[in-house]
Write an enzyme that holds these catalytic residues in place. Sequence first.
Site, mmCIF file in Angstrom:
data_model
loop_
_atom_site.group_PDB
_atom_site.id
_atom_site.type_symbol
_atom_site.label_atom_id
_atom_site.label_comp_id
_atom_site.label_asym_id
_atom_site.label_seq_id
_atom_site.Cartn_x
_atom_site.Cartn_y
_atom_site.Cartn_z
ATOM 1 N N SER A 130 0.853 -1.184 0.000
ATOM 2 C CA SER A 130 0.000 0.000 0.000
ATOM 3 C C SER A 130 0.888 1.233 0.000
ATOM 4 C CB SER A 130 -0.883 0.016 1.259
ATOM 5 O OG SER A 130 -1.557 1.246 1.407
ATOM 6 N N TYR A 143 -2.983 -0.170 10.710
ATOM 7 C CA TYR A 143 -2.907 -0.778 9.380
ATOM 8 C C TYR A 143 -1.610 -0.371 8.680
ATOM 9 C CZ TYR A 143 -3.954 -1.490 4.409
ATOM 10 O OH TYR A 143 -3.911 -1.862 3.093
ATOM 11 N N LYS A 147 1.559 -2.623 7.174
ATOM 12 C CA LYS A 147 2.012 -2.572 5.788
ATOM 13 C C LYS A 147 3.480 -2.127 5.701
ATOM 14 C CE LYS A 147 -1.494 -4.031 3.364
ATOM 15 N NZ LYS A 147 -1.381 -5.236 2.510
#
Length: 234
Positions: A130, A143, A147
């Site tokens: 991402s 999150y 990542k």
Amino acid sequence: MDIKNAVALVTGANRGLGRALAKALVEAGARKVYAAARDPGTMTLPGVTPIKLDVTDPAQVAAAAAALGDVNLVINNAGIALGASFLGEGAIEAARRELETNYFGPLLMARAFAPALAANGGGALVNVLSVLSWLNFEGVATYSASKAAAWSLTNGLRGELRGQGTQVVAVHVGYMDTDMTAGYDVPKARPEDVAAQVLAAVAEGRDEVLADDISRKVKAGLGVEPGVYVTGPV
């Protein structure tokens, strides 16, 4: 690698980018496409072989690797985002769950399938990351941390798997039109377009996919002073 000779395994293949990747592989003439999900009954895509696989379960990952010895392309797409900030309620639990899927899942998969990739000529390993591998802000904090860990994992695997001839591809994308971004009113990349870029990178032997403008801008901003990870995306 030649996509037409690929025997591919795509995790999280029942929806979103995973489904688009599996569909693109079928349409490109891949020799076989294993489409993995926690509930293979949700797999409705023609031309794939549904596989039950929870990437957070070491026993299931090991069983999949033992059963799918013909795989030469592994795409780690399965991921979750729980919308937690570091100082918010439930942050620790969210961080642990996201790390289990977004970091430990690809790590388990890489360890389990590396021997099959080596036996089948090296092949390729793709990790869907991402733009938030490089940025962090409130609402996506835990999150983003998962990542970032997965990006570091990808870079480390690239070195460790080079000797067996395995191509390792990092995929960075910002907003994409999937369930994960349903609440955001912003321009979004189409999963089909991202999938096409991923397969092109595998076919061309490239190491990285910057799938949209925001990923390209953020990558370019990592080396400026102050870095984009300090100021936020432009």
